[in-house]
Design a protein around this motif. Structure first.
Motif, mmCIF file in Angstrom:
data_model
loop_
_atom_site.group_PDB
_atom_site.id
_atom_site.type_symbol
_atom_site.label_atom_id
_atom_site.label_comp_id
_atom_site.label_asym_id
_atom_site.label_seq_id
_atom_site.Cartn_x
_atom_site.Cartn_y
_atom_site.Cartn_z
ATOM 1 N N LEU A 125 13.573 31.663 33.792
ATOM 2 C CA LEU A 125 12.231 31.610 33.203
ATOM 3 C C LEU A 125 11.708 33.001 32.932
ATOM 4 C CD1 LEU A 125 10.361 28.895 35.288
ATOM 5 C CD2 LEU A 125 11.318 28.665 33.004
ATOM 6 N N PRO A 126 10.952 33.140 31.839
ATOM 7 C CA PRO A 126 10.742 32.174 30.773
ATOM 8 C C PRO A 126 12.066 31.854 30.086
ATOM 9 C CG PRO A 126 9.222 34.049 30.545
ATOM 10 C CD PRO A 126 10.215 34.383 31.611
ATOM 11 N N HIS A 127 12.060 30.778 29.329
ATOM 12 C CA HIS A 127 13.289 30.399 28.631
ATOM 13 C C HIS A 127 13.715 31.587 27.767
ATOM 14 C CE1 HIS A 127 16.101 28.473 25.981
ATOM 15 N NE2 HIS A 127 16.051 27.373 26.734
ATOM 16 N N PRO A 128 14.954 32.045 27.929
ATOM 17 C CA PRO A 128 15.376 33.272 27.234
ATOM 18 C C PRO A 128 15.504 33.160 25.714
ATOM 19 C CG PRO A 128 17.168 32.407 28.586
ATOM 20 C CD PRO A 128 15.964 31.548 28.847
ATOM 21 N N ARG A 129 15.388 31.972 25.138
ATOM 22 C CA ARG A 129 15.467 31.821 23.685
ATOM 23 C C ARG A 129 14.148 31.353 23.078
ATOM 24 N NH1 ARG A 129 18.438 34.793 24.246
ATOM 25 N NH2 ARG A 129 20.485 34.533 25.091
ATOM 26 N N MET A 130 13.112 31.205 23.885
ATOM 27 C CA MET A 130 11.863 30.638 23.366
ATOM 28 C C MET A 130 11.325 31.403 22.175
ATOM 29 S SD MET A 130 8.976 31.683 26.214
ATOM 30 C CE MET A 130 7.645 31.007 25.240
ATOM 31 N N GLN A 131 11.431 32.713 22.172
ATOM 32 C CA GLN A 131 10.880 33.551 21.107
ATOM 33 C C GLN A 131 11.612 33.364 19.782
ATOM 34 O OE1 GLN A 131 12.413 34.701 23.851
ATOM 35 N NE2 GLN A 131 14.231 35.713 23.045
ATOM 36 N N PHE A 135 10.629 25.345 16.985
ATOM 37 C CA PHE A 135 10.358 24.027 17.550
ATOM 38 C C PHE A 135 9.743 24.110 18.939
ATOM 39 C CE2 PHE A 135 14.885 24.693 18.627
ATOM 40 C CZ PHE A 135 14.914 24.367 19.975
ATOM 41 N N VAL A 136 9.863 25.260 19.598
ATOM 42 C CA VAL A 136 9.187 25.503 20.877
ATOM 43 C C VAL A 136 7.830 26.153 20.636
ATOM 44 C CG1 VAL A 136 9.265 26.843 23.022
ATOM 45 C CG2 VAL A 136 11.339 25.712 22.188
ATOM 46 N N LEU A 137 7.828 27.219 19.851
ATOM 47 C CA LEU A 137 6.626 28.043 19.720
ATOM 48 C C LEU A 137 5.490 27.400 18.935
ATOM 49 C CD1 LEU A 137 8.238 31.548 19.163
ATOM 50 C CD2 LEU A 137 7.096 30.708 21.227
ATOM 51 N N VAL A 138 5.793 26.686 17.863
ATOM 52 C CA VAL A 138 4.707 26.100 17.063
ATOM 53 C C VAL A 138 3.909 25.092 17.899
ATOM 54 C CG1 VAL A 138 4.168 24.705 15.027
ATOM 55 C CG2 VAL A 138 5.792 26.617 14.846
ATOM 56 N N PRO A 139 4.559 24.141 18.593
ATOM 57 C CA PRO A 139 3.766 23.266 19.463
ATOM 58 C C PRO A 139 3.092 24.030 20.614
ATOM 59 C CG PRO A 139 5.914 22.284 19.030
ATOM 60 C CD PRO A 139 5.955 23.695 18.511
ATOM 61 N N LEU A 140 3.801 24.991 21.202
ATOM 62 C CA LEU A 140 3.240 25.757 22.315
ATOM 63 C C LEU A 140 1.986 26.510 21.899
ATOM 64 C CD1 LEU A 140 3.570 26.520 25.281
ATOM 65 C CD2 LEU A 140 5.086 28.385 24.552
ATOM 66 N N ALA A 141 1.930 26.947 20.656
ATOM 67 C CA ALA A 141 0.749 27.659 20.163
ATOM 68 C C ALA A 141 -0.494 26.777 20.164
ATOM 69 C CB ALA A 141 1.011 28.212 18.764
ATOM 70 N N GLU A 146 -2.513 32.141 23.713
ATOM 71 C CA GLU A 146 -2.741 33.469 24.294
ATOM 72 C C GLU A 146 -1.858 33.763 25.499
ATOM 73 O OE1 GLU A 146 -4.552 35.743 22.699
ATOM 74 O OE2 GLU A 146 -4.717 34.163 21.188
ATOM 75 N N TRP A 147 -0.987 32.795 25.886
ATOM 76 C CA TRP A 147 -0.070 33.077 26.989
ATOM 77 C C TRP A 147 0.814 34.248 26.576
ATOM 78 C CZ3 TRP A 147 5.334 32.913 27.256
ATOM 79 C CH2 TRP A 147 5.869 33.117 28.544
ATOM 80 N N ARG A 148 0.949 35.202 27.462
ATOM 81 C CA ARG A 148 1.715 36.409 27.172
ATOM 82 C C ARG A 148 3.049 36.369 27.912
ATOM 83 N NH1 ARG A 148 0.406 40.783 24.544
ATOM 84 N NH2 ARG A 148 -1.810 40.219 24.568
ATOM 85 N N VAL A 156 2.093 33.949 22.596
ATOM 86 C CA VAL A 156 2.733 32.876 21.835
ATOM 87 C C VAL A 156 2.354 33.003 20.366
ATOM 88 C CG1 VAL A 156 2.811 30.374 21.480
ATOM 89 C CG2 VAL A 156 2.941 31.312 23.804
ATOM 90 N N ALA A 157 1.080 33.261 20.095
ATOM 91 C CA ALA A 157 0.641 33.411 18.697
ATOM 92 C C ALA A 157 1.404 34.535 18.002
ATOM 93 C CB ALA A 157 -0.866 33.664 18.644
ATOM 94 N N GLU A 158 1.626 35.643 18.683
ATOM 95 C CA GLU A 158 2.375 36.762 18.092
ATOM 96 C C GLU A 158 3.840 36.394 17.870
ATOM 97 O OE1 GLU A 158 -0.194 40.492 19.956
ATOM 98 O OE2 GLU A 158 1.453 39.634 21.125
ATOM 99 N N MET A 159 4.421 35.642 18.796
ATOM 100 C CA MET A 159 5.818 35.232 18.632
ATOM 101 C C MET A 159 5.967 34.253 17.464
ATOM 102 S SD MET A 159 7.375 35.038 22.526
ATOM 103 C CE MET A 159 6.005 34.210 23.338
ATOM 104 N N VAL A 160 4.989 33.349 17.305
ATOM 105 C CA VAL A 160 5.018 32.434 16.150
ATOM 106 C C VAL A 160 4.959 33.241 14.861
ATOM 107 C CG1 VAL A 160 3.742 30.650 14.880
ATOM 108 C CG2 VAL A 160 4.055 30.442 17.346
#
Length: 174
Positions: A125-131, A135-141, A146-148, A156-160
């Motif tokens: 953790l965090p999942h090493p491929r989440m960024q 399919f992970v980031l759009v729902p997570l946003a 604002e989770w960093r 999350v918004a920046e990664m999206v």
């Protein structure tokens, strides 16, 4: 794939209810999204969502709950990335970096050709491929914009925003 509970979206909603019954509190969920299967060709397209929650146990305890819920819906862990009725992933747990920073960094930096061949023998953790995964980031946003990320330092918004538009466009609200 459908489960005994019904279609993938019905199965996912039922799984969210089971999370609450298993001790998760303050469960919030994103909308449900249609997304291409991963990896490509592994089966039918998916229904994806993200949930945020509070849980009194540690990350390993929560992962055991998630695996138990998957089993309740008929999930059998036979083949990595094989077809399944339900896949509940633990993407992050607050600021935790597990099992340790060095091991995390090794999985984060794993070459692409090895990513499909190797699976960790413990929770990372965090999942090493989440960024890398729309399919992970759009729902997570929708639940935690604002989770960093505790290693990458990005929200999350920046990664999206860093994802190619083409990848974001593949994540379609149901």
């Amino acid at each position: 794939m459908p489960s005994a509970a019904g279609s993938p979206d019905v199965t996912s909603r039922s799984a969210l209810r089971k999370l609450s019954a298993a001790g998760a509190r303050e469960v919030i969920s994103s909308r449900f999204f249609a997304t291409p299967c991963f990896p490509p060709g592994a089966g039918p397209d998916y229904v994806n969502a993200a949930a945020g929650l509070t849980f009194d146990g540690g990350p390993e305890d929560l992962l055991a709950v998630l695996h138990g819920i998957e089993a309740d819906f008929g999930r059998e862990r036979v083949q990595r990335w094989g077809q399944r009725v339900l896949d509940l992933d633990l993407i992050a747990a607050g600021e935790a970096v597990l099992p340790d920073a060095e091991t995390y960094r090794a999985w984060l930096d794993l070459p692409l050709d090895e990513q499909t061949q190797r699976a960790p023998d413990r929770l990372i953790l965090p999942h090493p491929r989440m960024q890398d995964r729309a399919f992970v980031l759009v729902p997570l946003a929708e639940v935690a914009p604002e989770w960093r990320h505790p290693v990458l330092g990005k929200t999350v918004a920046e990664m999206v925003e860093a994802l190619p538009q083409e990848a974001r466009d593949e994540v379609v609200p149901l």
